[in-house]
Design an enzyme around this catalytic site. Sequence first.
Site, mmCIF file in Angstrom:
data_model
loop_
_atom_site.group_PDB
_atom_site.id
_atom_site.type_symbol
_atom_site.label_atom_id
_atom_site.label_comp_id
_atom_site.label_asym_id
_atom_site.label_seq_id
_atom_site.Cartn_x
_atom_site.Cartn_y
_atom_site.Cartn_z
ATOM 1 N N PRO A 2 0.818 -1.206 0.000
ATOM 2 C CA PRO A 2 0.000 0.000 0.000
ATOM 3 C C PRO A 2 0.860 1.267 0.000
ATOM 4 O O PRO A 2 1.639 1.482 0.919
ATOM 5 C CB PRO A 2 -0.817 -0.102 1.280
ATOM 6 C CG PRO A 2 -0.477 -1.399 1.919
ATOM 7 C CD PRO A 2 0.718 -1.952 1.237
ATOM 8 N N GLU A 3 0.714 2.052 -1.032
ATOM 9 C CA GLU A 3 1.326 3.375 -1.063
ATOM 10 C C GLU A 3 0.159 4.366 -1.126
ATOM 11 O O GLU A 3 -0.977 3.970 -0.889
ATOM 12 C CB GLU A 3 2.292 3.484 -2.253
ATOM 13 C CG GLU A 3 3.384 2.422 -2.174
ATOM 14 C CD GLU A 3 4.421 2.488 -3.299
ATOM 15 O OE1 GLU A 3 4.621 3.565 -3.866
ATOM 16 O OE2 GLU A 3 5.020 1.440 -3.616
ATOM 17 N N LYS A 61 0.986 7.909 3.462
ATOM 18 C CA LYS A 61 0.506 6.540 3.660
ATOM 19 C C LYS A 61 -0.155 6.366 5.017
ATOM 20 O O LYS A 61 -0.546 5.262 5.378
ATOM 21 C CB LYS A 61 1.679 5.553 3.537
ATOM 22 C CG LYS A 61 2.434 5.660 2.214
ATOM 23 C CD LYS A 61 3.673 4.796 2.235
ATOM 24 C CE LYS A 61 4.744 5.333 1.301
ATOM 25 N NZ LYS A 61 6.031 4.668 1.481
ATOM 26 N N ARG A 277 16.152 -3.464 -0.782
ATOM 27 C CA ARG A 277 15.010 -3.753 -1.636
ATOM 28 C C ARG A 277 15.472 -3.725 -3.078
ATOM 29 O O ARG A 277 16.660 -3.661 -3.353
ATOM 30 C CB ARG A 277 13.873 -2.776 -1.378
ATOM 31 C CG ARG A 277 14.233 -1.329 -1.604
ATOM 32 C CD ARG A 277 13.380 -0.415 -0.767
ATOM 33 N NE ARG A 277 13.692 -0.581 0.639
ATOM 34 C CZ ARG A 277 13.049 -0.003 1.623
ATOM 35 N NH1 ARG A 277 12.034 0.760 1.370
ATOM 36 N NH2 ARG A 277 13.398 -0.171 2.866
#
Length: 291
Positions: A2-3, A61, A277
Amino acid sequence: MPELPEVEVVRAGLAPAVTGSVVASVTVFDERSLRRHDGPSEDFIDRLTGRTIVAASRRGKFMWLPLDGGAEALVVHLGMSGQVLLRDRITDDKLTRIRLEILHEDHGDLRLNFVDQRIFGSMSIVPLVPTPDVAGEHVPTQVSHIARDPLDPHFDEKLFFARLGTRNSGIKRALLDQSLISGIGNIYADESLWASKIHYEQPALSLSLAKKKLLLAEVRAVLAKALGEGGTSFDAQYVNVNGASGYFSHSLNAYGQQGKPCPRCGRPIVREQFMNRGSHFCPWCQRLKLV
DNA sequence: TAACCATCCTGTTAGC
DNA sequence: TGCTAACAGGATGGTT
């Protein structure tokens, strides 16, 4: 993950169902989801039970539900795998960490399940404080250090460009810094940089004003497009964030596209390790420019 | 002050 | 078939 667009879809979906509702009961199944709550689960339950939710707000967010009295709010962060699912009174969801039973005059009795596989998300009850730049506006203390997001009408472009001009670190690191600009995560950072033809390690202070303006425009375009594609996932029965991994995925140009041809030049997209990442980019379109 | 990195977490998937 | 290990990354707090 979720952004901003995914969180906004959840907020917009929740708003009509929770605004004006009363919290009838609270169940905490996993205390780790209260990591950011200052106090034990009993305190969380006591302070939430019987309260009226007066709105559903968001910055970046972070989402929060202001409570009656105007002094505090239920802050919800979805982390990497969080979902807020509105259900009828009997529906269960796997991996529900916290459950609120709410009563609403028009929508009846609902169950609000906070579901979170990886437990990077959290719920907490936090005091509200006024923002320094907009009269009458309040945010939770937990959110006060977070910058405005680029879809916020009060987002200060000049300040953002100026702060980029003092940063020697790579532009992607800056885009992911929520105290500089909020709402952008790994996916939309890669997508906006691809659209702007900027290498992720290009030092932020080396970008011209024109390039910074282009980048911000692409950030906004990517977020708005994703928001548009996710805006329909709410119906009267439930809000489903899980579409996050699916609905926008067909529009991705760089993120997760390693080995596939760049939609612009046809050369393969590359994935590199960055900040624990992945960073996805086209080495031809997005070249590191020496300063 | 800025930069950077370890840490937290587990369902799913790939590999043996 | 069944087990194990790798993988995903947002926010925070500590160190340099």
